[in-house]
Design an enzyme around this catalytic site. Structure first.
Site, PDB file in Angstrom:
ATOM      1  N   LEU A   1       0.824  -1.206   0.000  1.00 23.93           N
ATOM      2  CA  LEU A   1       0.000   0.000   0.000  1.00 23.93           C
ATOM      3  C   LEU A   1       0.853   1.248   0.000  1.00 23.93           C
ATOM      4  CD1 LEU A   1      -2.640  -1.001   2.699  1.00 23.93           C
ATOM      5  CD2 LEU A   1      -3.068  -0.738   0.264  1.00 23.93           C
TER       6      LEU A   1
ATOM      7  N   GLY B   1       5.893   3.779   4.571  1.00 26.36           N
ATOM      8  CA  GLY B   1       5.871   4.819   5.595  1.00 26.36           C
ATOM      9  C   GLY B   1       7.242   4.982   6.198  1.00 26.36           C
ATOM     10  N   GLY B   2       7.326   5.935   7.085  1.00 24.46           N
ATOM     11  CA  GLY B   2       8.604   6.213   7.710  1.00 24.46           C
ATOM     12  C   GLY B   2       9.134   5.042   8.512  1.00 24.46           C
ATOM     13  N   PHE B   3       8.250   4.197   8.967  1.00 23.58           N
ATOM     14  CA  PHE B   3       8.682   3.127   9.846  1.00 23.58           C
ATOM     15  C   PHE B   3       8.728   1.775   9.160  1.00 23.58           C
ATOM     16  CE2 PHE B   3       6.660   6.479  12.240  1.00 23.58           C
ATOM     17  CZ  PHE B   3       7.653   6.795  13.158  1.00 23.58           C
ATOM     18  N   GLY B   4       8.476   1.783   7.848  1.00 27.23           N
ATOM     19  CA  GLY B   4       8.510   0.526   7.122  1.00 27.23           C
ATOM     20  C   GLY B   4       7.360   0.439   6.148  1.00 27.23           C
ATOM     21  N   PRO B   5       7.407  -0.561   5.255  1.00 21.15           N
ATOM     22  CA  PRO B   5       6.362  -0.700   4.247  1.00 21.15           C
ATOM     23  C   PRO B   5       5.045  -1.210   4.834  1.00 21.15           C
ATOM     24  CG  PRO B   5       7.913  -2.523   4.111  1.00 21.15           C
ATOM     25  CD  PRO B   5       8.451  -1.585   5.153  1.00 21.15           C
ATOM     26  N   VAL B   6       3.949  -0.873   4.138  1.00 20.13           N
ATOM     27  CA  VAL B   6       2.628  -1.300   4.580  1.00 20.13           C
ATOM     28  C   VAL B   6       1.983  -2.149   3.491  1.00 20.13           C
ATOM     29  CG1 VAL B   6       0.384  -0.545   5.424  1.00 20.13           C
ATOM     30  CG2 VAL B   6       2.392   0.849   5.854  1.00 20.13           C
TER      31      VAL B   6
ATOM     32  N   LYS C   1       1.904  -3.479   8.778  1.00 17.67           N
ATOM     33  CA  LYS C   1       3.098  -2.647   8.701  1.00 17.67           C
ATOM     34  C   LYS C   1       4.286  -3.458   9.173  1.00 17.67           C
ATOM     35  CE  LYS C   1       3.100   1.781   9.762  1.00 17.67           C
ATOM     36  NZ  LYS C   1       3.868   2.679   8.908  1.00 17.67           N
TER      37      LYS C   1
ATOM     38  N   ASP D   1       4.903  12.375  13.803  1.00 20.45           N
ATOM     39  CA  ASP D   1       4.988  12.326  12.344  1.00 20.45           C
ATOM     40  C   ASP D   1       3.606  12.518  11.718  1.00 20.45           C
ATOM     41  OD1 ASP D   1       6.193  12.239   9.905  1.00 20.45           O
ATOM     42  OD2 ASP D   1       6.399  10.066   9.819  1.00 20.45           O
TER      43      ASP D   1
END
Ligand SMILES: *[C@@H]1O[C@H](CO)[C@@H](O)[C@H](O)[C@H]1NC(C)=O
Ligand SMILES: *[C@@H]1O[C@H](CO)[C@@H](O)[C@H](O)[C@H]1NC(C)=O
Ligand SMILES: *[C@@H]1O[C@H](CO)[C@@H](O)[C@H](O)[C@H]1NC(C)=O
Ligand SMILES: *[C@@H]1O[C@H](CO)[C@@H](O)[C@H](O)[C@H]1NC(C)=O
Ligand SMILES: *[C@@H]1O[C@H](CO)[C@@H](O)[C@H](O)[C@H]1NC(C)=O
Ligand SMILES: *[C@@H]1O[C@H](CO)[C@@H](O)[C@H](O)[C@H]1NC(C)=O
Length: 758
Positions: free
Chosen positions: A446, A449-454, A468, A565
Site C-alpha cells: 500500500l 511509511g517512515g517506519f517501514g512498508p505497509v 506494517k 509524524d
C-alpha cells in the site's frame, strides 16, 4: 405527496394516511408511521423510526442522530416491550388520543400516558432538539413528550431532576446490555443537597454507588466533563421552589449526548469518552466518587479489583455456575461475585444478561491467560497486594504465550473471531500473514511509511487488514516491544486507526491494523481530480476529526502520546471519509535515543516538523500542534507543503500563508475547488487557528484543547498569530543542519531524516 391508503384499523370508519419517509416530522391523528418509514426533525438532526437488534430480532421504536454512523438510540419508546411483528406501526389512537404502537388487530404498546381523549386534534412532532412531542394542534397544549421519559441518554436541553409541584422526576436508567434494552442495574439522578451542593448520583439497584461531587465552575469534582471536552458543554442547573434540575447545552458538537452504559459509566457521544469515573466501585470511598458501603464482606479489601482478561479458569480446581435470571446485568454479576468470598471471577451470559461465576481457592494463579484473545473475556479478581512474585509469574507466562503463538503453523484459526475484548492484542502467525499478502507481494504493497512498508492483506475469513513491517532498526527488545504494543492497543478512538494485533517473526516485528478502503488524505487532497471529492464540509470534518484524535493522544490516553509524524499520508480515510490518524505510538516503539552516540535520530517529515524539534530534537505536544497547523493549511490550500518552491522567497507553505495573512489576503489561500461549498467565516477562522499552531515559539502555540475550542467556537476571539516559523529563518541554529535536511528532503518520499545535532 400524500398517498392515501385505506386501512381497517381499530376504527373501521377512519381513514388512515401513510406518508413519504423523507422530510416529514409530524404525525397527525389518522396518520401512521409504518415499519419502514421514518420521521425526520425539521432540520434533519434527528430521525425517528423502528429498528431491530439483530442478536434478538427484537424491534423497538427509537430516535437517533440522523448522521450518527453508529445510530446510537438517544431514546427508545418501548425498551421493556420489544415488538416481534414487522407489520406494526406508530399512530395516535383515535379512541383515546394516546400515542401507540399497534398492528391492524391490536395495541402492542401504549407509549404515552396522556388522557387527552379523542376530541382534540392531536399531532406528534419530532423536534430539532430530539424531543418527540404530543400536543394539541389548536391550543398548542403539550400532553406528553419523550424528554419527560428519558431512557439511557441525556441530550442537550433535557432535564435531569425533579418538578416539586407535579412530583415528576427525570432520571436516566442504564440498559441491561447492549442487546437487551430493558432497564438494567444503574440509574443516574440529580440530587441536590442544597443550592450550593448540586450533584449527580449513580445508584445501583437503588443504592448509592457513585457521586459526581458538587458542580462548581462548570465542572464536577469526580467528572471530566469540560476539562476533557474543552468546554464544549455548558452545564446549567435550576434550583427553586418549583423545579430542581440539571441540563446542558453544547457548543458546536457533532453528537452531544451523555450515555449511561450498562456497567454504570457515563460516556460522551463523541468518541465515547469517559465522563464519569463511576467505572467499577467496590464500596470503598477512595476519593474517586465511589460511595462507601457498610455491606462489604470481610474477605475483601481495598486492593481487590476485577480486571477484564481473556482466558480460562482451570477446570477441576475451579467450578463455574450460571444464574440465568435474565434481569441480571453486568453490574449485578459484579456484586454477586464480590459478595461471595469464594468467587474468583465472572462474566454475563451471551446476550449480556445472567451471570456466570467461578469459585475456587486462589484467583489469578488458577487463570490461564489467552494472549491471542481467542477466548471470552472475563472479569477476574486481582488482589494488588498479592506478592509481587505471582504477578511476575503471570506476566512471564503471558509473554511466553505471546511468543509461542508465533510457532503455530496452522493459521486458519487465527482470524478476527473470538476477539471479545477490544483491548486485547491478537498475535498473528507469520504464516497467516504470508498467506494474506501473497507473500508480501508488490501488488499488495500500500505504501512506504517512515517506519517501514505497509501491505494490504486478506485473512482466511475475508477480513481485510493492513500490515506494517517495522524496519529492523527499531532497536527494541521483545519485552519492551510487547509492553508498548499493549499500551498502543488500548488507545481507542474513532479518529485513530485501530490496531488489531502484532506478529513477531525472528528479528522482524509487524503491526496489524484495520484496513481503510479510502487510502489516505494525500491521495485525494493532492490530486487535481480527486480533490473535488473533498468539499468544504468534508474537509472541515477531517480537520475536526484529526483534532479530536490528537487531543485524545495528548490528553486523554493515560500515557501522553506525542505522534511526531503527523502528515497527510498518515491520515487515513474510512468509507465515509472520516479521518483516522495512523502511525500513532510509533515514537514509543522507535526510541529517540538509540544509543549514547552523538547522533540523535529525528523521526519526522520535512515541512511538518516544528523548528525546535527539527533543530534540537525537542518534542512535545507543541511539536504535534505545529504539524497539525501545517496539515490544516494543506487541507485549506489543497497543495502539498513541499510543492512550494524552496528557492524563491516564499520558502514554504507556512511562510506563504503567513505573508498572505499579514497582507489581509488570507482568502487567496482557499483551494479554488472549494469556491462553491466554502463557509468563508469558518475558513478564515481555520486559517487563523492554523497560523497560531505554526508560530515560531512553542510557548506561543495553543495546546489541542485550545485549538479545538478556537476552531469550533465562532464567537471566541482569537489572539493574533505571531510570526510563523520559517524553518530556515532565524530559528535555525546551525546552517549545517539545514543543509542536511534539504539534502534528505530532496530524496523523494523519504520521511526519516537523520541529522547531526551539535
Ligand atoms: C410504508 O410507508 C411507505 C411510505 O408511505 C410506503 O412506501 C411503504 O409501502 C409502506 N410499507 C408497508 C409495508 O406498508
Ligand atoms: C432473526 O431472524 C432471522 C430471519 O428470520 C433469522 O435467520 C435469525 O436466526 C433470527 N435471529 C435470532 C437471534 O432469532
Ligand atoms: C393501553 O391503554 C388502554 C387504556 O387507555 C388499555 O385498555 C390497554 O390495555 C393498554 N394496552 C396495552 C398493550 O398496554
Ligand atoms: C380538527 O381539525 C379539523 C381539520 O383541520 C378541523 O376541521 C376541526 O375543526 C378541528 N377540530 C377541533 C376540535 O379543533
Ligand atoms: C432476578 O434478578 C432481579 C434483579 O436482581 C431480582 O429482582 C429478581 O428477584 C430475580 N429473580 C429471580 C427469579 O431470582
Ligand atoms: C438472553 O440470555 C438468557 C440467558 O442465556 C436467556 O434466558 C434469554 O432468553 C436471552 N434473551 C434473549 C432476548 O435472547
Amino acid at each position: 405527496m400524500i398517498t392515501l391508503i385505506i386501512f381497517t384499523i381499530l376504527c373501521t370508519h377512519l381513514i388512515i394516511y401513510s406518508f413519504p419517509a423523507n422530510g416529514v416530522s409530524t404525525i397527525k391523528l389518522g396518520d401512521q408511521l409504518n415499519f419502514t418509514s421514518q420521521l425526520l426533525s425539521p432540520n434533519s438532526t434527528f430521525t425517528l423510526g423502528f429498528f431491530t437488534i439483530p442478536a434478538t430480532n427484537y424491534t423497538y421504536l427509537g430516535i437517533w442522530y440522523t448522521n450518527d454512523a453508529e445510530s446510537r438510540r438517544v431514546w427508545v419508546a418501548n425498551p421493556s416491550i420489544p415488538i416481534l411483528s414487522n407489520s406494526s406501526f406508530l399512530m395516535i389512537n383515535p379512541d383515546n388520543g394516546k400515542l401507540i404502537i399497534a398492528t391492524r388487530e391490536t395495541t402492542l404498546v401504549n407509549i404515552s400516558d396522556n388522557l387527552a381523549g379523542s376530541s382534540t386534534n392531536l399531532t406528534t412532532t419530532l423536534e430539532d432538539n430530539g424531543n418527540f412531542v404530543l400536543k394539541s394542534e389548536t391550543s398548542d397544549q403539550t400532553f406528553w413528550q419523550s424528554f419527560d421519559h428519558p431512557t439511557n441518554v441525556l441530550l442537550p436541553g433535557m432535564k435531569l431532576g425533579s418538578d416539586l409541584e407535579t412530583g415528576k422526576t427525570w432520571n436516566l436508567t442504564s440498559r441491561l446490555s447492549d442487546e437487551i434494552l430493558d432497564s438494567g442495574a444503574f440509574s443516574l439522578s440529580w440530587e441536590p443537597n442544597g443550592e450550593n451542593s448540586q450533584r449527580f448520583m449513580v445508584r445501583r439497584r437503588g443504592q448509592p454507588y457513585w457521586t459526581s461531587g458538587n458542580l462548581q465552575n462548570q465542572e464536577f469534582e469526580f467528572m471530566n466533563v469540560n476539562n476533557l471536552l474543552n468546554s464544549r458543554y455548558i452545564l446549567n442547573y435550576v434550583f427553586n421552589n418549583k423545579e430542581r434540575y440539571f441540563s446542558f447545552d453544547s457548543v458546536n458538537f457533532l453528537f452531544p449526548m451523555w450515555i449511561l452504559r450498562p456497567h454504570g459509566r457515563i460516556v460522551d457521544g463523541n468518541g465515547g469518552r469517559l465522563i464519569s469515573t463511576s467505572d467499577l466501585c467496590y464500596g470503598y470511598d477512595l476519593g474517586n466518587g465511589c460511595v462507601a458501603s457498610s455491606n462489604t464482606p470481610q474477605c475483601r479489601n481495598e486492593e481487590d479489583k476485577f480486571s477484564p482478561m481473556s482466558g480460562d479458569f482451570a477446570p477441576g480446581i475451579t467450578s463455574s455456575s450460571f444464574d440465568d435470571n435474565s434481569s441480571l446485568s453486568i453490574g449485578d454479576c459484579m456484586v454477586k461475585c464480590w459478595n461471595d468470598c469464594r468467587c474468583l471471577g465472572f462474566i454475563t451470559g451471551g446476550n449480556g444478561t445472567g451471570c456466570v461465576t467461578w469459585t475456587g481457592n486462589k484467583s489469578i494463579s488458577n487463570f490461564t491467560i489467552d494472549a491471542r484473545g481467542n477466548s471470552v473475556s472475563k472479569y477476574v479478581l486481582i488482589s494488588h497486594n498479592l506478592d509481587k512474585e505471582a504477578m511476575q509469574e503471570r506476566d512471564d507466562r503471558h509473554f511466553l504465550e505471546l511468543m509461542a503463538s508465533d510457532n503455530l503453523n496452522n493459521s486458519s484459526d487465527i482470524g478476527m473471531h473470538g476477539r471479545t475484548d477490544s483491548h486485547d492484542m491478537m498475535v498473528f502467525s507469520f504464516t497467516s500473514l504470508v498467506a494474506a499478502t501473497n507473500e508480501f507481494s508488490l501488488k499488495n504493497k500500500l505504501g512506504q511509511g517512515g517506519f517501514g512498508p505497509v501491505y494490504k492483506g486478506k485473512l482466511s475469513d475475508d477480513t481485510e487488514i493492513a500490515i506494517k513491517r517495522l524496519s529492523r532498526t527499531s532497536g527494541q527488545g521483545l519485552e519492551e516491544f510487547k509492553n508498548e504494543l499493549i499500551l498502543i492497543a488500548k488507545l481507542q478512538h474513532t479518529n485513530l486507526v485501530r490496531v488489531l494485533g502484532c506478529c513477531i517473526h525472528e528479528e522482524e516485528k509487524m503491526l496489524i491494523y484495520e484496513y481503510m478502503p479510502n487510502k489516505s488524505l494525500d491521495f485525494f487532497l493532492f490530486d487535481d481530480t480527486r480533490k473535488a471529492l473533498l468539499d468544504w464540509p468534508t474537509r472541515w470534518n477531517i480537520i475536526e476529526g484529526i483534532a479530536q484524535g490528537l487531543l485524545y493522544l495528548h490528553k486523554y490516553s493515560r500515557m501522553r502520546v506525542i505522534h511526531r509524524d503527523l502528515k497527510a499520508s498518515n491520515i487515513l480515510l474510512d468509507e465515509s471519509m472520516n479521518p483516522k490518524i495512523s502511525d500513532f505510538g510509533m515514537a514509543r516503539i522507535f526510541k529517540d535515543n538509540e544509543t549514547e552516540a552523538i547522533t540523535k535520530r529525528v523521526v519526522g517529515t520535512y515541512g511538518y516538523m516544528s523548528p525546535e524539534y527539527a533543530m534540537e530534537g525537542n518534542f512535545s505536544e507543541k511539536s504535534d500542534v505545529f504539524s497539525f497547523g501545517v496539515l490544516i493549511l494543506e487541507i485549506v490550500i489543497g497543495r502539498k507543503n513541499s510543492s512550494f518552491s524552496l528557492v524563491d522567497k516564499a520558502l514554504n507553505l507556512v511562510s506563504y500563508a503567513w505573508e498572505l495573512w499579514k497582507q489581509g489576503n488570507a482568502l487567496e489561500l482557499m483551494d479554488p475547488t472549494l469556491a462553491d461549498t466554502c463557509v468563508i467565516d469558518q475558513l478564515l477562522r481555520t486559517i487563523h487557528v492554523a497560523l497560531l499552531c505554526v508560530q515560531d515559539r512553542a510557548v506561543d502555540r495553543p495546546m489541542m484543547p485550545g485549538v479545538i475550542s478556537m476552531l469550533n467556537n465562532e464567537h471566541m476571539s482569537l489572539p493574533s498569530p505571531k510570526r510563523s516559523a520559517f524553518f530556515f529563518g532565524e530559528s535555525a541554529s546551525s546552517s549545517t543542519s539545514v543543509e542536511r535536511i534539504l539534502e534528505d528532503y530532496s530524496i523523494n518520499g523519504v520521511t526519516i531524516t537523520e541529522m547531526q545535532v551539535r
